[in-house]
Design a protein around this motif. Structure first.
Motif, mmCIF file in Angstrom:
data_model
loop_
_atom_site.group_PDB
_atom_site.id
_atom_site.type_symbol
_atom_site.label_atom_id
_atom_site.label_comp_id
_atom_site.label_asym_id
_atom_site.label_seq_id
_atom_site.Cartn_x
_atom_site.Cartn_y
_atom_site.Cartn_z
ATOM 1 N N VAL A 67 0.862 -1.177 0.000
ATOM 2 C CA VAL A 67 0.000 0.000 0.000
ATOM 3 C C VAL A 67 0.901 1.230 0.000
ATOM 4 N N ARG A 68 0.611 2.192 -0.856
ATOM 5 C CA ARG A 68 1.359 3.453 -0.836
ATOM 6 C C ARG A 68 0.789 4.316 0.278
ATOM 7 N N ALA A 69 1.596 4.585 1.294
ATOM 8 C CA ALA A 69 1.108 5.320 2.463
ATOM 9 C C ALA A 69 2.291 5.941 3.190
ATOM 10 N N PRO A 70 2.045 6.942 4.031
ATOM 11 C CA PRO A 70 3.134 7.524 4.814
ATOM 12 C C PRO A 70 3.798 6.491 5.713
ATOM 13 N N LEU A 71 5.119 6.538 5.783
ATOM 14 C CA LEU A 71 5.891 5.627 6.619
ATOM 15 C C LEU A 71 5.372 5.624 8.053
ATOM 16 N N GLY A 72 5.018 6.811 8.551
ATOM 17 C CA GLY A 72 4.598 6.947 9.938
ATOM 18 C C GLY A 72 3.246 6.354 10.255
ATOM 19 N N HIS A 73 2.560 5.810 9.280
ATOM 20 C CA HIS A 73 1.297 5.126 9.589
ATOM 21 C C HIS A 73 1.530 3.835 10.367
ATOM 22 N N ILE A 74 2.731 3.243 10.201
ATOM 23 C CA ILE A 74 3.016 2.042 10.993
ATOM 24 C C ILE A 74 4.355 2.110 11.723
ATOM 25 N N VAL A 75 5.120 3.193 11.555
ATOM 26 C CA VAL A 75 6.461 3.294 12.139
ATOM 27 C C VAL A 75 6.512 4.424 13.155
ATOM 28 N N HIS A 76 6.911 4.087 14.372
ATOM 29 C CA HIS A 76 7.145 5.081 15.420
ATOM 30 C C HIS A 76 8.535 5.701 15.244
ATOM 31 N N GLY A 77 8.791 6.799 15.957
ATOM 32 C CA GLY A 77 10.131 7.370 15.887
ATOM 33 C C GLY A 77 10.343 8.518 16.841
ATOM 34 N N LEU A 89 13.910 5.144 14.269
ATOM 35 C CA LEU A 89 12.626 4.682 13.745
ATOM 36 C C LEU A 89 12.448 3.217 14.120
ATOM 37 N N PHE A 90 11.230 2.841 14.556
ATOM 38 C CA PHE A 90 11.023 1.467 15.002
ATOM 39 C C PHE A 90 9.588 1.035 14.764
ATOM 40 N N VAL A 91 9.389 -0.272 14.668
ATOM 41 C CA VAL A 91 8.068 -0.854 14.440
ATOM 42 C C VAL A 91 7.597 -1.577 15.695
ATOM 43 N N ARG A 92 6.317 -1.932 15.702
ATOM 44 C CA ARG A 92 5.693 -2.510 16.895
ATOM 45 C C ARG A 92 5.785 -4.025 16.959
ATOM 46 N N HIS A 93 5.874 -4.678 15.804
ATOM 47 C CA HIS A 93 5.724 -6.130 15.756
ATOM 48 C C HIS A 93 6.982 -6.785 15.191
ATOM 49 N N LYS A 119 6.649 10.821 4.795
ATOM 50 C CA LYS A 119 7.015 10.470 3.426
ATOM 51 C C LYS A 119 6.327 9.157 3.019
ATOM 52 N N VAL A 120 5.860 9.125 1.790
ATOM 53 C CA VAL A 120 5.092 7.988 1.291
ATOM 54 C C VAL A 120 6.035 6.891 0.789
ATOM 55 N N VAL A 121 5.788 5.661 1.243
ATOM 56 C CA VAL A 121 6.578 4.495 0.834
ATOM 57 C C VAL A 121 5.616 3.344 0.535
ATOM 58 N N ASP A 122 6.163 2.234 0.072
ATOM 59 C CA ASP A 122 5.373 1.022 -0.153
ATOM 60 C C ASP A 122 5.374 0.187 1.123
ATOM 61 N N ILE A 123 4.238 0.128 1.790
ATOM 62 C CA ILE A 123 4.094 -0.634 3.030
ATOM 63 C C ILE A 123 3.395 -1.953 2.720
ATOM 64 N N PRO A 124 3.922 -3.083 3.172
ATOM 65 C CA PRO A 124 3.232 -4.356 2.950
ATOM 66 C C PRO A 124 1.793 -4.300 3.453
ATOM 67 N N ARG A 151 -0.187 -6.519 4.514
ATOM 68 C CA ARG A 151 -0.492 -7.273 5.735
ATOM 69 C C ARG A 151 -0.167 -6.465 6.992
ATOM 70 N N PHE A 152 0.853 -5.617 6.924
ATOM 71 C CA PHE A 152 1.182 -4.781 8.082
ATOM 72 C C PHE A 152 0.210 -3.609 8.196
ATOM 73 N N TYR A 153 -0.114 -3.034 7.071
ATOM 74 C CA TYR A 153 -0.993 -1.857 7.076
ATOM 75 C C TYR A 153 -2.388 -2.226 7.564
ATOM 76 N N ASP A 154 -2.853 -3.443 7.193
ATOM 77 C CA ASP A 154 -4.204 -3.851 7.558
ATOM 78 C C ASP A 154 -4.372 -4.101 9.054
ATOM 79 N N ARG A 155 -3.263 -4.184 9.787
ATOM 80 C CA ARG A 155 -3.357 -4.342 11.242
ATOM 81 C C ARG A 155 -3.907 -3.098 11.922
ATOM 82 N N GLY A 156 -3.820 -1.984 11.218
ATOM 83 C CA GLY A 156 -4.235 -0.720 11.797
ATOM 84 C C GLY A 156 -3.063 0.220 11.946
ATOM 85 N N THR A 157 -3.310 1.499 11.720
ATOM 86 C CA THR A 157 -2.235 2.481 11.766
ATOM 87 C C THR A 157 -2.016 2.966 13.193
ATOM 88 N N ILE A 158 -0.893 3.649 13.367
ATOM 89 C CA ILE A 158 -0.535 4.187 14.678
ATOM 90 C C ILE A 158 -1.497 5.300 15.053
#
Length: 626
Positions: free
Chosen positions: A513-523, A536-540, A612-617, A619-626
């Motif tokens: 999914v093309r979406a902002p990195l920060g939709h699933i990445v903390h920092g 920058l870090f992820v939850r899972h 910034k917009v990147v390609d997010i898998p 399956r990760f995006y569908d878990r819900g955004t931050i």
């Protein structure tokens, strides 16, 4: 003093230490409220920054003999005063760096206050951070004092130093507490030093107990910015804090440090906020520079740290590796940079680029040959016009003209000396073109910022610990010398830096999914002089391979786009925290004291990258955004 805390079926002594300030502007309620809790043994706080150090250092260096002017942080006195009786009743200790450039003067003020409040609290102070004399001698002897951010020798700085302060460790604080002090006033100690010193005293650690000291150093790093670790600046605020009562009064943090150094981060029970693995990870990644965290007392290795959520609002920290300290410590050198001022124009609607160019050309024409008097002169637009805007605010941007000069007269800073009001000046050159300016020309009407104010340059280098006169002064007139460390290690100036090992192809996770990195990445990001760090870090756990494979140094440069200065970027990983850390060397335009940028503290670099917009898998995006 004792504290028996039951954990996993055993009873053991635990130091409970509360962080009550992350800066001169922090909430004053902290000491007064936490002083009422006798389960807290030590209150500590950070009152000074690189910005305040320059101002206080200049005040100390430039004041006349016998002048009553002091160079410490008065806000500490305001916060301490209503809490004095409770501190005495709760039998608490206090250790702070609010003495800034005048710890002895502040200690005398505090001594008077505690007596006026009818208590017998004992006050000590720590000195030795002022190394101006030793710095000057070493400079004359040929020491280059190369800048930590840029490796440039100080003789290329172009300004004259007025003072120098070294970052002291916690041993002097420990000695003060061992000699019966209740309140310890310090100048420029490292932000985490009060926690290191308090833990050394409480658990009777030796200077060679590096594992324990390193854990205490990390505890101090996590606690010293007060509510940063309890939800402040937290990239998950939107879902976890915003729409609850928790967001209006974040609790101040409390560390529970055990005899082996391991500790728990928690917070005031009666206040809001949140302590979870994400808030602790974010603060852990704040203002660090690499896998090694240097301190005058110990070096802590970060890349094996483990965090465990052992209960709501309780995160246990283990796995810190302790190493000997370096023979040097950081030194901050202050110089007068000159005068700076700014003027703002509001541009609305169409042709923003062309309107900006018109303002620039007219202003430079007005300045004529005086343009050469400016060491910095920038024309920057902040914001953008929305497509088909629904209101005027969303169609308006801010044009900021920012200038620095060593000539006070052209900055209008010399008017108090009798300079004629019609003397050519920065503010006049900016404003005089309004009636021949761009369509809708509107300046900000408060022109006080157009009058020059002094600014300071700040140079960060290394200083030998054995050249520091580190001393602790007791309430009963004793002075005790604090020797430099004996067991120390020389570390390479360049920390380990690498792109990830065996990166996976970015199509390994299927659809994206093309979406902002920060939709699933903390920092979190921040400044150290002109360096900027970014974590920058992820939850899972299953997202970690994707993050480390995506975020190479070259990818970060791509995301930075026009913000990439082309200077060195270091990178390392903390797999246990699913985190990638970058250090952007010399990224922040000389640092907070003299920057021409709005982002003087580097804190918005993270938020810029997260948008910034990147390609997010998928399956990760569908878990819900931050």
């Amino acid at each position: 003093m004792s504290s028996d805390v039951r954990s996993n079926g055993s009873t053991h002594r635990v130091l409970r230490i509360a962080g009550v300030s992350g800066g001169v502007f922090d909430r004053f309620r902290s000491i007064q409220d936490l002083a009422k809790d006798p389960s807290i043994h030590v209150l500590f706080g950070d009152w000074i920054s690189e910005i305040s150090m320059t101002f206080r250092g200049n005040e100390r260096a430039s004041r006349e003999p016998d002048a009553e002017q002091v160079a410490f942080e008065m806000s500490f006195i305001s916060a301490l005063t209503p809490a004095i009786k409770d501190i005495a009743q709760s039998k608490q200790k206090v250790a702070v760096n609010a003495g800034s450039c005048d710890p002895e003067a502040m200690a005398k003020v505090v001594q008077r206050l505690v007596k006026e409040h009818g208590t017998d609290l004992k006050v000590a102070w720590v000195t030795g951070d002022d190394v101006t004399t030793q710095f000057t001698e070493l400079l004359k002897a040929g020491e280059t004092f190369a800048s930590l951010p840029s490796d440039t020798p100080i003789d290329q700085w172009g300004v004259d130093p007025v003072c120098a302060q070294a970052y002291l460790g916690g041993v002097g604080i420990a000695e003060a507490l061992r000699h019966g002090a209740d309140i310890v006033i310090c100048g420029r100690v490292a932000d985490a030093a009060p926690v290191v010193g308090a833990a050394m005293w409480y658990h009777n650690w030796d200077r060679q107990d590096f594992t324990q000291l390193a854990h205490a150093l990390v505890a101090g790093h996590l606690l010293e910015c007060s509510s940063y670790v309890t939800g402040g600046y937290y990239t998950g605020f939107k879902k976890e804090l915003l729409y609850s009562d928790n967001c209006t009064n974040l609790g101040f943090p409390i560390g529970e440090i055990e005899a082996n150094g391991e500790f728990v981060v928690t917070k005031e029970e009666t206040a809001g906020g949140i302590v979870n693995v994400q808030t602790v990870t974010a603060q852990l990644l704040y203002e660090i520079q690499g896998p090694l965290y240097y301190n005058s007392d110990v070096t802590a290795r970060f890349d094996g740290i483990q965090l465990h959520q052992e209960a709501p609002n309780r995160v246990r920290v283990t796995g810190v590796v302790g190493l000997p300290p370096p023979p040097t410590t950081k030194i901050g050198i202050t110089a007068k940079g000159g005068w700076q001022a700014e003027v703002h124009f509001f541009l609305t609607g169409l042709d923003i680029v062309e309107k900006t160019e018109l303002v620039k050309r007219q202003t430079l024409k007005s300045m004529g040959e005086y343009r050469k008097e400016f060491t910095t002169l920038t024309f920057n637009v902040t914001g953008s016009v929305a497509e088909n805007p629904r209101n005027q605010a969303s169609a308006t941007v801010d044009l900021r003209i920012f200038a620095q000069s060593k000539n006070p007269d052209i900055m209008s800073a010399g008017t108090h000396k009798g300079v004629a009001p019609d003397t050519p000046s920065f503010g006049k050159w900016c404003i005089e073109n309004c009636l021949q300016g761009y369509p809708g020309g509107t300046p900000a009407m408060d022109l006080r910022q157009s009058v020059g104010k002094p600014f300071f340059e700040y140079w960060v280098a290394l200083f030998p610990q054995d050249k520091i006169n580190h001393e602790m002064h007791t309430f009963d007139g004793k002075t005790i010398a604090i020797p430099p460390p004996i067991n120390k290690h020389i570390y390479p100036r360049q920390q380990e830096s690498y792109d990830t090992f065996s990166p996976l192809p970015l199509d390994s996770w299927g659809s994206t999914v093309r979406a902002p990195l920060g939709h699933i990445v903390h920092g979190r990001s921040g400044d150290k002089s002109s360096d900027c760090n970014l974590g920058l870090f992820v939850r899972h756990a299953d997202e970690w391979d994707w993050l480390r494979s995506l975020l190479s140094i070259s990818k970060l440069r791509e995301l930075l786009a026009d913000e990439d200065t082309g200077k060195k970027i270091d990178r390392f990983e903390i797999p246990s925290l699913f985190a990638v850390h970058f250090l952007l060397k010399d990224h922040l335009d000389r640092g907070a004291n003299s920057s021409s940028s709005y982002d003087i503290l580097g804190k918005n670099v993270c938020e810029y990258i997260r948008c910034k917009v990147v390609d997010i898998p998928t399956r990760f995006y569908d878990r819900g955004t931050i």
